[in-house]
Write a protein that holds these residues in place. Structure first.
Motif, mmCIF file in Angstrom:
data_model
loop_
_atom_site.group_PDB
_atom_site.id
_atom_site.type_symbol
_atom_site.label_atom_id
_atom_site.label_comp_id
_atom_site.label_asym_id
_atom_site.label_seq_id
_atom_site.Cartn_x
_atom_site.Cartn_y
_atom_site.Cartn_z
ATOM 1 N N LEU A 76 0.809 7.237 -0.718
ATOM 2 C CA LEU A 76 1.458 8.430 -1.247
ATOM 3 C C LEU A 76 0.541 9.195 -2.200
ATOM 4 O O LEU A 76 0.562 10.428 -2.232
ATOM 5 N N LEU A 77 -0.255 8.486 -2.981
ATOM 6 C CA LEU A 77 -1.174 9.164 -3.886
ATOM 7 C C LEU A 77 -2.261 9.906 -3.115
ATOM 8 O O LEU A 77 -2.657 11.024 -3.476
ATOM 9 N N GLN A 78 -2.748 9.292 -2.021
ATOM 10 C CA GLN A 78 -3.716 9.979 -1.173
ATOM 11 C C GLN A 78 -3.092 11.217 -0.533
ATOM 12 O O GLN A 78 -3.723 12.277 -0.450
ATOM 13 N N THR A 79 -1.835 11.078 -0.076
ATOM 14 C CA THR A 79 -1.140 12.215 0.534
ATOM 15 C C THR A 79 -0.915 13.328 -0.479
ATOM 16 O O THR A 79 -1.111 14.512 -0.174
ATOM 17 N N ALA A 80 -0.499 12.951 -1.691
ATOM 18 C CA ALA A 80 -0.259 13.948 -2.733
ATOM 19 C C ALA A 80 -1.540 14.706 -3.069
ATOM 20 O O ALA A 80 -1.513 15.932 -3.283
ATOM 21 N N ASN A 81 -2.653 14.019 -3.112
ATOM 22 C CA ASN A 81 -3.933 14.670 -3.416
ATOM 23 C C ASN A 81 -4.319 15.661 -2.318
ATOM 24 O O ASN A 81 -4.777 16.775 -2.604
ATOM 25 N N ASN A 82 -4.122 15.269 -1.047
ATOM 26 C CA ASN A 82 -4.458 16.164 0.069
ATOM 27 C C ASN A 82 -3.582 17.408 0.083
ATOM 28 O O ASN A 82 -4.062 18.529 0.305
ATOM 29 N N ILE A 83 -2.274 17.227 -0.160
ATOM 30 C CA ILE A 83 -1.350 18.370 -0.113
ATOM 31 C C ILE A 83 -1.607 19.304 -1.295
ATOM 32 O O ILE A 83 -1.521 20.538 -1.161
ATOM 33 N N SER A 84 -1.939 18.746 -2.468
ATOM 34 C CA SER A 84 -2.193 19.596 -3.636
ATOM 35 C C SER A 84 -3.419 20.481 -3.426
ATOM 36 O O SER A 84 -3.490 21.594 -3.952
ATOM 37 N N ILE A 140 -1.401 5.108 -12.995
ATOM 38 C CA ILE A 140 -1.596 5.958 -11.818
ATOM 39 C C ILE A 140 -2.948 6.656 -11.890
ATOM 40 O O ILE A 140 -3.625 6.841 -10.868
ATOM 41 N N LYS A 141 -3.367 7.026 -13.091
ATOM 42 C CA LYS A 141 -4.686 7.662 -13.252
ATOM 43 C C LYS A 141 -5.810 6.706 -12.856
ATOM 44 O O LYS A 141 -6.792 7.109 -12.201
ATOM 45 N N ILE A 142 -5.666 5.421 -13.205
ATOM 46 C CA ILE A 142 -6.680 4.436 -12.812
ATOM 47 C C ILE A 142 -6.774 4.337 -11.296
ATOM 48 O O ILE A 142 -7.863 4.310 -10.718
ATOM 49 N N ARG A 143 -5.614 4.313 -10.636
ATOM 50 C CA ARG A 143 -5.616 4.267 -9.170
ATOM 51 C C ARG A 143 -6.182 5.547 -8.594
ATOM 52 O O ARG A 143 -6.901 5.540 -7.592
ATOM 53 N N GLY A 144 -5.841 6.683 -9.210
ATOM 54 C CA GLY A 144 -6.358 7.955 -8.730
ATOM 55 C C GLY A 144 -7.869 8.048 -8.830
ATOM 56 O O GLY A 144 -8.532 8.599 -7.944
ATOM 57 N N ASP A 145 -8.453 7.506 -9.913
ATOM 58 C CA ASP A 145 -9.910 7.493 -10.037
ATOM 59 C C ASP A 145 -10.554 6.648 -8.952
ATOM 60 O O ASP A 145 -11.615 6.999 -8.411
ATOM 61 N N ARG A 146 -9.922 5.532 -8.621
ATOM 62 C CA ARG A 146 -10.475 4.660 -7.583
ATOM 63 C C ARG A 146 -10.394 5.306 -6.205
ATOM 64 O O ARG A 146 -11.295 5.144 -5.376
ATOM 65 N N LEU A 147 -9.309 6.067 -5.954
ATOM 66 C CA LEU A 147 -9.113 6.695 -4.646
ATOM 67 C C LEU A 147 -9.748 8.080 -4.559
ATOM 68 O O LEU A 147 -9.798 8.661 -3.470
ATOM 69 N N GLY A 148 -10.201 8.612 -5.685
ATOM 70 C CA GLY A 148 -10.736 9.963 -5.682
ATOM 71 C C GLY A 148 -9.664 11.026 -5.662
ATOM 72 O O GLY A 148 -9.922 12.177 -5.282
ATOM 73 N N ALA A 149 -8.430 10.667 -6.054
ATOM 74 C CA ALA A 149 -7.300 11.604 -6.059
ATOM 75 C C ALA A 149 -7.173 12.203 -7.448
ATOM 76 O O ALA A 149 -6.352 11.759 -8.270
ATOM 77 N N GLN A 186 -11.444 -0.840 -0.454
ATOM 78 C CA GLN A 186 -11.523 -0.606 -1.894
ATOM 79 C C GLN A 186 -11.219 0.851 -2.239
ATOM 80 O O GLN A 186 -10.597 1.151 -3.253
ATOM 81 N N GLU A 187 -11.644 1.773 -1.366
ATOM 82 C CA GLU A 187 -11.431 3.193 -1.626
ATOM 83 C C GLU A 187 -10.093 3.703 -1.136
ATOM 84 O O GLU A 187 -9.831 4.898 -1.137
ATOM 85 N N GLY A 188 -9.199 2.779 -0.696
ATOM 86 C CA GLY A 188 -7.853 3.160 -0.279
ATOM 87 C C GLY A 188 -7.582 2.822 1.173
ATOM 88 O O GLY A 188 -8.303 2.060 1.817
ATOM 89 N N LEU A 189 -6.517 3.420 1.694
ATOM 90 C CA LEU A 189 -6.128 3.204 3.084
ATOM 91 C C LEU A 189 -6.921 4.148 3.982
ATOM 92 O O LEU A 189 -6.848 5.367 3.837
ATOM 93 N N MET A 190 -7.674 3.561 4.917
ATOM 94 C CA MET A 190 -8.470 4.344 5.849
ATOM 95 C C MET A 190 -7.805 4.334 7.219
ATOM 96 O O MET A 190 -7.276 3.313 7.664
ATOM 97 N N GLY A 213 0.790 -1.231 0.000
ATOM 98 C CA GLY A 213 0.000 0.000 0.000
ATOM 99 C C GLY A 213 0.819 1.274 0.000
ATOM 100 O O GLY A 213 0.275 2.344 0.304
ATOM 101 N N LYS A 214 2.099 1.207 -0.358
ATOM 102 C CA LYS A 214 2.945 2.409 -0.349
ATOM 103 C C LYS A 214 2.462 3.447 -1.357
ATOM 104 O O LYS A 214 2.267 4.616 -1.018
ATOM 105 N N SER A 215 2.277 3.007 -2.609
ATOM 106 C CA SER A 215 1.849 3.949 -3.648
ATOM 107 C C SER A 215 0.450 4.491 -3.372
ATOM 108 O O SER A 215 0.159 5.654 -3.661
ATOM 109 N N THR A 216 -0.410 3.674 -2.799
ATOM 110 C CA THR A 216 -1.762 4.128 -2.453
ATOM 111 C C THR A 216 -1.723 5.235 -1.419
ATOM 112 O O THR A 216 -2.384 6.275 -1.561
#
Length: 456
Positions: free
Chosen positions: A108-116, A134-143, A271-275, A103-106
């Protein structure tokens, strides 16, 4: 023109040798030396001395230097902020590692979305996945923030140009083993490439005052891949623990120049990422069947947070001349020590038995606070009998003479147990004087023999 020399560099520890040898003299690993070309620097001693003489930095007294808290960025994830010491420090270099698929990339992508969303442009540099992945993962996580930029690049010089043009507030490198510097002749992931790329990233972070997150691979033994100098160069080292088949993930701090190294963050993979898990004790004890043979609740401290987990033990007789000692979530050497004390002081035979110990939930017990709970679970399984009271929690360290030694922060663990509805609490006798919690059945014990008489 300076002559290009060839050196042999160990891929495990970074040792350099002028000729090839089968066994590394530094780390004793076999067949780990690889030939690489070493290009000497063109900078002369006179130029170096001139640059040193013109430096504006002068030694100052420590009393003249102003102290203050480093400016931090809120990652939007409280559990990540906890392990970082309060947030991301500007200009810091943070290394995160863990098993593949943990879950490292998951994260980090959530963190990047929050900081942006809060601070502006964020650059996510991927050397392993394409931008579409990465775009596919971002759509799933809402990032999918407008200020989150993705680039698939492995050339460090090109990455430097992107950072210079964008001036982002946060940069993620996934991963350091895929980057390469054109002036270094060795392959990406080698000791020389990792060392040079890390130096360049550190220069970018410090000069541009941008926090960097770097992903690193791990070896088959679970250790950080690459040279040990990588850990020394970065400011913070985080490690993701947990099994891919389990839903819980533990983010642990191994090194932190801006905070403590004893904190952990608990996450649940969905499914929606790391909670985030705000109450780990409730999660770890959710499916616990109390008063079962070989099962007990133990209390430990992870930084400033008390956590209750279930420890299960299974002792079965075997005819093998070499009985098994299997432990998940606890150090095997610590288990062997506890078994030796039980055999010597309580005359309980384990020499002809296979012993299995498991910490439910995937948490690794650090320290000695769970010794008493492990010992009682082993005795319960060996005797084939349950405890004479329900919902027991055990806290204490076992000494080699069989005594129960006191532990720190015992009152906080007791308060956590009371909140979870555990009323029968076994603690060291020397701790019972400092615990001021009413309405609980506190049992203070001095030795294993005393615990055996009160509980069974």
């Amino acid at each position: 023109m300076a002559k290009i020399k060839s050196v042999f560099i160990c891929q495990q520890c970074g040792y350099e040798s002028p000729k090839w040898v089968g066994k590394c003299p530094s780390c004793s690993s076999w067949n780990s030396l690889v030939e690489e070309q070493k290009i000497p620097s063109n900078i002369s001693n006179s130029t170096f001395n001139k640059g040193y003489a013109s430096s504006s930095q002068k030694p100052r007294s420590i009393k003249e230097i102003k102290s203050g808290e480093a400016e931090r960025l809120d990652t939007g994830i409280s559990e990540l902020n906890r392990v970082l010491g309060g947030g991301l420090v500007k200009g810091s270099l943070t290394l995160i590692s863990g098993d593949p698929g943990i879950g490292k990339s998951t994260l980090l992508l959530q963190t990047a979305n929050n900081i942006s969303k809060k601070y502006g442009k964020v650059l996510y540099v991927s050397g392993e996945e394409s931008e579409e992945q990465i775009k596919i993962r971002g759509d799933r996580l809402g990032a999918i923030c407008d200020d989150l930029y993705i680039v698939a690049e492995t050339n460090l010089d090109n990455i430097d140009v992107h950072i210079e043009n964008m001036n982002p507030s946060f940069v993620i490198i996934d991963s350091i083993q895929t980057l390469f510097k054109a002036t270094v002749t060795s392959a990406p992931g080698s000791v020389s490439q990792v060392r040079e790329c890390s130096n360049e990233l550190m220069r970018m972070a410090k000069t541009k005052n941008i926090p960097f997150f770097i992903v690193a691979h791990v070896t088959k033994q679970g250790e950080l891949a690459g040279p040990r100098v990588l850990e020394h160069m970065v400011d913070t080292v985080l490690y993701f623990e947990g099994e891919r088949s389990e839903e819980f993930r533990i983010l642990r701090t191994i090194k932190n120049r801006f905070g403590t190294t004893s904190e952990i963050g608990v996450f649940e993979m969905r499914q929606e990422g790391l909670m985030e898990v705000y109450d780990p004790s409730k999660i770890f004890l959710e499916d616990t069947n109390y008063n079962q043979e070989g099962s007990i609740i133990v209390g430990i401290m992870e930084g400033s947070r008390p956590i209750l987990v279930e420890v299960q033990a299974l002792v079965t007789e075997t005819k093998s001349y070499n009985p098994r000692r299997t432990a998940v979530g606890i150090d095997v050497q610590r288990l062997n020590l506890i078994l030796a004390v039980l055999e010597k002081k309580l005359k309980i035979p384990f020499y002809n038995c296979d012993v299995y110990v498991n910490v439910v939930g995937g948490l690794n017990l650090q320290g000695t606070m769970g010794d008493l709970g492990v010992a009682l679970a082993l005795i319960s399984s060996a005797k084939g009998s349950c405890f004479n009271m329900e919902k027991i929690i055990a806290i204490g360290e076992i000494g080699l003479t069989g005594e129960i030694r006191p532990v720190i922060s015992c009152e906080r663990i007791v308060n956590e147990a009371s909140k979870m509805g555990l009323n029968n609490i076994i603690i060291p006798q020397r701790n019972i004087e400092k615990v001021n919690v009413k309405g609980l059945n506190l049992l203070g014990i001095k030795s294993l023999k005393e615990a055996l008489g009160k509980i069974f």
